[in-house]
Design an enzyme around this catalytic site. Structure first.
Site, short mmCIF file in Angstrom:
data_model
loop_
_atom_site.label_atom_id
_atom_site.label_comp_id
_atom_site.label_asym_id
_atom_site.label_seq_id
_atom_site.Cartn_x
_atom_site.Cartn_y
_atom_site.Cartn_z
N GLU A 67 0.82 -1.22 0.00
CA GLU A 67 0.00 0.00 0.00
C GLU A 67 0.86 1.27 0.00
O GLU A 67 0.50 2.26 -0.63
CB GLU A 67 -0.91 -0.03 1.24
N ASP A 68 1.96 1.24 0.72
CA ASP A 68 2.70 2.48 0.99
C ASP A 68 4.11 2.56 0.41
O ASP A 68 4.80 3.57 0.60
CB ASP A 68 2.80 2.70 2.51
N1 LIG Z 1 -3.24 6.89 14.15
C1 LIG Z 1 -2.22 7.20 13.34
N2 LIG Z 1 -2.21 6.71 12.07
C2 LIG Z 1 -1.17 7.03 11.28
C3 LIG Z 1 -0.13 7.86 11.73
N3 LIG Z 1 0.77 7.99 10.73
C4 LIG Z 1 0.32 7.26 9.71
N4 LIG Z 1 -0.86 6.68 10.01
C5 LIG Z 1 -1.65 5.83 9.11
O1 LIG Z 1 -2.74 6.59 8.62
C6 LIG Z 1 -3.81 5.69 8.27
C7 LIG Z 1 -5.09 6.26 8.81
O2 LIG Z 1 -5.30 7.52 8.28
P1 LIG Z 1 -6.44 7.78 7.22
O3 LIG Z 1 -6.48 9.24 6.92
O4 LIG Z 1 -7.70 7.14 7.71
O5 LIG Z 1 -6.00 6.95 5.95
P2 LIG Z 1 -5.09 7.34 4.71
O6 LIG Z 1 -3.72 6.81 5.01
O7 LIG Z 1 -5.77 6.58 3.61
O8 LIG Z 1 -5.12 8.83 4.53
C8 LIG Z 1 -3.47 4.31 8.85
O9 LIG Z 1 -3.14 3.51 7.73
P3 LIG Z 1 -3.25 1.91 7.77
O10 LIG Z 1 -2.34 1.38 8.82
O11 LIG Z 1 -3.08 1.46 6.36
O12 LIG Z 1 -4.70 1.57 8.28
P4 LIG Z 1 -6.16 1.94 7.78
O13 LIG Z 1 -6.75 2.74 8.89
O14 LIG Z 1 -6.02 2.74 6.50
O15 LIG Z 1 -6.80 0.63 7.58
C9 LIG Z 1 -2.27 4.63 9.77
O16 LIG Z 1 -1.33 3.56 9.86
C10 LIG Z 1 -0.18 8.39 13.06
O17 LIG Z 1 0.68 9.12 13.52
N5 LIG Z 1 -1.25 8.02 13.82
#
Ligand SMILES: Nc1nc2c(ncn2[C@@H]2O[C@H](COP(=O)(O)OP(=O)(O)O)[C@@H](OP(=O)(O)OP(=O)(O)O)[C@H]2O)c(=O)[nH]1
Ligand SMILES: [Mn+2]
Length: 181
Positions: A67-68
């Site tokens: 994804e990233d």
């Molecule tokens: N809480 C938090 N999240 C952070 C931080 N930095 C990066 N993230 C990541 O951001 C995602 C959640 O933010 P969103 O705005 O909902 O998603 P986006 O990445 O699509 O913009 C998560 O991705 P993901 O792991 O792929 O999970 P998902 O929620 O997209 O399933 C999370 O891992 C941080 O400092 N705090």
């Protein structure tokens, strides 16, 4: 498999993830290295979920690489095998879709994921919700944080019956926010 080869495989996996995420940072004000997140997700599974399934722990370490970063599923399959690649694929959003659609599909697909993928999803959500309680990502309003809790609860609802310990911890976080599961 012996415990020593398990350790070697886990180190190979965490090193692969660290190299892939090497230039990425979290969205917190301290810009924490991104790799802290996949390591923490794998650690939640082992330490709090009691999970010893090596392929689940490897998939947790790798869960955000496609994804990233520039990682492909073919690459994961050739390095770590089909099961690990398949679990990562199950928890990877389709980046070509608009964000709202990706969020909606997570809710819709959660109940149909494999047991192994549901475990990774539970731990991913638990880590991210704890991270939101720890500090607010740069540029996020309190409303956006609360919306993430509400959306995460809808995903978690579809993951029920997977791991009691992790589900109880998620439930507690939702309860503290006044979010119904
Ligand atoms: N809480 C938090 N999240 C952070 C931080 N930095 C990066 N993230 C990541 O951001 C995602 C959640 O933010 P969103 O705005 O909902 O998603 P986006 O990445 O699509 O913009 C998560 O991705 P993901 O792991 O792929 O999970 P998902 O929620 O997209 O399933 C999370 O891992 C941080 O400092 N705090
Ligand atoms: Mn994640």
């Amino acid at each position: 498999m012996s415990s020593s080869s398990t350790a070697v495989l886990l180190l190979e996996t965490v090193n692969f993830a660290a190299e892939k995420h090497r230039n990425q940072r979290r969205k917190d004000p301290d810009a924490t290295p991104y790799i802290n997140h996949p390591i923490g997700v794998a650690r939640i599974l082992s330490h709090e979920g009691g999970i010893t399934d090596l392929e689940v722990l490897q998939a947790a370490l790798l869960h955000d690489t496609v994804e990233d970063t520039d990682t492909t599923f073919d690459e994961l399959e050739s390095v770590f095998g089909p099961t690990v690649a398949r679990i990562v694929q199950e928890v990877t959003d389709d980046g070509s879709l608009p964000k709202e659609e990706r969020k909606r599909l997570q809710v819709e697909h959660a109940p149909h994921r494999s047991h192994q993928a549901k475990l990774v999803k539970l731990a991913d959500k638990l880590y991210n919700l704890r991270d939101l309680n720890r500090c607010t990502p740069t540029g996020w309003t309190a409303e956006r944080v609360q919306e993430y809790f509400v959306w995460a609860s809808r995903v978690a609802k579809g993951l029920r019956g997977t791991n009691a310990a992790l589900e109880e911890k998620l439930q507690q976080l939702f309860w503290e926010r006044g979010v119904e599961l």
